[in-house]
Design a protein around this motif. Structure first.
Motif, PDB file in Angstrom:
ATOM      1  N   GLY A   1      -6.000  21.809  39.994  1.00  0.00           N
ATOM      2  CA  GLY A   1      -6.327  22.872  39.052  1.00  0.00           C
ATOM      3  C   GLY A   1      -7.388  22.505  38.046  1.00  0.00           C
ATOM      4  N   ASP A   2      -7.772  21.225  37.955  1.00  0.00           N
ATOM      5  CA  ASP A   2      -8.850  20.834  37.040  1.00  0.00           C
ATOM      6  C   ASP A   2     -10.127  21.558  37.426  1.00  0.00           C
ATOM      7  OD1 ASP A   2      -7.291  19.119  35.540  1.00  0.00           O
ATOM      8  OD2 ASP A   2      -8.277  17.279  36.222  1.00  0.00           O
ATOM      9  N   ARG A   3     -10.852  21.981  36.408  1.00  0.00           N
ATOM     10  CA  ARG A   3     -12.142  22.636  36.608  1.00  0.00           C
ATOM     11  C   ARG A   3     -13.239  21.594  36.466  1.00  0.00           C
ATOM     12  NH1 ARG A   3     -11.338  28.408  33.480  1.00  0.00           N
ATOM     13  NH2 ARG A   3      -9.769  29.199  34.931  1.00  0.00           N
ATOM     14  N   VAL A   4     -14.057  21.489  37.501  1.00  0.00           N
ATOM     15  CA  VAL A   4     -15.064  20.435  37.593  1.00  0.00           C
ATOM     16  C   VAL A   4     -16.436  21.075  37.781  1.00  0.00           C
ATOM     17  CG1 VAL A   4     -15.758  18.341  38.826  1.00  0.00           C
ATOM     18  CG2 VAL A   4     -13.331  18.970  38.714  1.00  0.00           C
ATOM     19  N   VAL A   5     -17.413  20.615  37.013  1.00  0.00           N
ATOM     20  CA  VAL A   5     -18.792  21.063  37.172  1.00  0.00           C
ATOM     21  C   VAL A   5     -19.613  19.876  37.656  1.00  0.00           C
ATOM     22  CG1 VAL A   5     -20.861  21.921  35.996  1.00  0.00           C
ATOM     23  CG2 VAL A   5     -18.613  22.879  35.436  1.00  0.00           C
TER      24      VAL A   5
ATOM     25  N   ALA B   1     -29.576  21.579  40.887  1.00  0.00           N
ATOM     26  CA  ALA B   1     -28.515  22.504  41.272  1.00  0.00           C
ATOM     27  C   ALA B   1     -27.252  22.152  40.509  1.00  0.00           C
ATOM     28  CB  ALA B   1     -28.253  22.431  42.775  1.00  0.00           C
ATOM     29  N   ALA B   2     -26.317  23.074  40.532  1.00  0.00           N
ATOM     30  CA  ALA B   2     -24.995  22.828  39.964  1.00  0.00           C
ATOM     31  C   ALA B   2     -23.982  23.587  40.797  1.00  0.00           C
ATOM     32  CB  ALA B   2     -24.931  23.259  38.501  1.00  0.00           C
ATOM     33  N   LEU B   3     -22.756  23.144  40.704  1.00  0.00           N
ATOM     34  CA  LEU B   3     -21.660  23.748  41.444  1.00  0.00           C
ATOM     35  C   LEU B   3     -20.409  23.627  40.589  1.00  0.00           C
ATOM     36  CD1 LEU B   3     -20.851  23.581  45.079  1.00  0.00           C
ATOM     37  CD2 LEU B   3     -19.208  22.436  43.615  1.00  0.00           C
ATOM     38  N   ALA B   4     -19.575  24.643  40.637  1.00  0.00           N
ATOM     39  CA  ALA B   4     -18.293  24.593  39.930  1.00  0.00           C
ATOM     40  C   ALA B   4     -17.186  24.674  40.959  1.00  0.00           C
ATOM     41  CB  ALA B   4     -18.191  25.761  38.953  1.00  0.00           C
ATOM     42  N   LEU B   5     -16.133  23.897  40.720  1.00  0.00           N
ATOM     43  CA  LEU B   5     -15.003  23.929  41.643  1.00  0.00           C
ATOM     44  C   LEU B   5     -13.711  23.692  40.883  1.00  0.00           C
ATOM     45  CD1 LEU B   5     -13.871  20.781  42.347  1.00  0.00           C
ATOM     46  CD2 LEU B   5     -16.142  20.671  43.330  1.00  0.00           C
ATOM     47  N   THR B   6     -12.637  24.116  41.502  1.00  0.00           N
ATOM     48  CA  THR B   6     -11.306  23.828  40.991  1.00  0.00           C
ATOM     49  C   THR B   6     -10.714  22.770  41.903  1.00  0.00           C
ATOM     50  OG1 THR B   6     -11.084  26.080  40.164  1.00  0.00           O
ATOM     51  CG2 THR B   6      -9.060  24.801  40.406  1.00  0.00           C
ATOM     52  N   TRP B   7     -10.298  21.655  41.289  1.00  0.00           N
ATOM     53  CA  TRP B   7      -9.820  20.518  42.076  1.00  0.00           C
ATOM     54  C   TRP B   7      -8.580  20.926  42.863  1.00  0.00           C
ATOM     55  CZ3 TRP B   7     -12.514  16.548  43.411  1.00  0.00           C
ATOM     56  CH2 TRP B   7     -11.888  15.479  44.053  1.00  0.00           C
ATOM     57  N   PRO B   8      -8.597  20.673  44.169  1.00  0.00           N
ATOM     58  CA  PRO B   8      -7.461  21.075  45.002  1.00  0.00           C
ATOM     59  C   PRO B   8      -6.290  20.098  44.894  1.00  0.00           C
ATOM     60  CG  PRO B   8      -9.135  20.020  46.343  1.00  0.00           C
ATOM     61  CD  PRO B   8      -9.685  20.107  44.942  1.00  0.00           C
TER      62      PRO B   8
ATOM     63  N   ALA C   1     -13.534   8.662  40.838  1.00  0.00           N
ATOM     64  CA  ALA C   1     -12.678   9.274  39.820  1.00  0.00           C
ATOM     65  C   ALA C   1     -11.347   9.717  40.423  1.00  0.00           C
ATOM     66  CB  ALA C   1     -13.397  10.447  39.166  1.00  0.00           C
ATOM     67  N   ALA C   2     -11.398  10.282  41.625  1.00  0.00           N
ATOM     68  CA  ALA C   2     -10.160  10.709  42.286  1.00  0.00           C
ATOM     69  C   ALA C   2      -9.276   9.508  42.594  1.00  0.00           C
ATOM     70  CB  ALA C   2     -10.480  11.480  43.564  1.00  0.00           C
ATOM     71  N   ALA C   3      -9.867   8.420  43.064  1.00  0.00           N
ATOM     72  CA  ALA C   3      -9.093   7.224  43.380  1.00  0.00           C
ATOM     73  C   ALA C   3      -8.450   6.627  42.128  1.00  0.00           C
ATOM     74  CB  ALA C   3      -9.982   6.184  44.065  1.00  0.00           C
TER      75      ALA C   3
END
Length: 122
Positions: free
Chosen positions: A90-94, A105-112, A81-83
């Motif tokens: 700033g996108d919020r990704v779960v 499990a799950a993880l949330a991050l803000t795309w750097p 997806a990044a490529a």
């Protein structure tokens, strides 16, 4: 293997884990820009996105191109997806997963803000 039971449990657990991590972050589903689930099965991905209320165009899917790559599925989906330029800083990704041994499990991050990803081929 009991496919229907595994399917239902995977969708339930991936959904619950994603909801919990969003709540921990103070995010609503409307705050989420992208959902990246374990790429085991497109039906599971679709059902999890639907259960969460995430539109299909916000769910990253690459299983149709790479199949189930086990523990590497989320990192590969992120990389693909990044490529393709899907993520913006700033996108919020779960991220959410269900796997062997009935683990989830799950993880949330803000795309750097990263330099572009280049793909190499031979």
């Amino acid at each position: 293997m009991r496919g229907k039971i595994v399917f239902k449990n995977a969708v339930r657990r991936m959904t619950e884990a994603a909801e919990r991590v969003m709540a921990d972050m103070g995010w609503s589903v409307d705050d989420v820009d992208w959902l990246v689930g374990h790429q085991a099965n497109k039906r599971i991905l679709d059902a999890t996105a639907e259960a969460l209320g995430v539109p299909g165009d916000k769910a990253v899917v690459n299983i149709d191109r790479v199949a189930n790559t086990s523990a590497a599925s989320i990192p590969l989906a992120l990389c693909d997806a990044a490529a393709e330029g899907a993520f913006a800083p700033g996108d919020r990704v779960v991220l959410t997963a269900f796997g062997g041994g009935a683990t989830w499990a799950a993880l949330a991050l803000t795309w750097p803000d990263l330099p572009p990803i280049a793909a190499a081929s031979r």
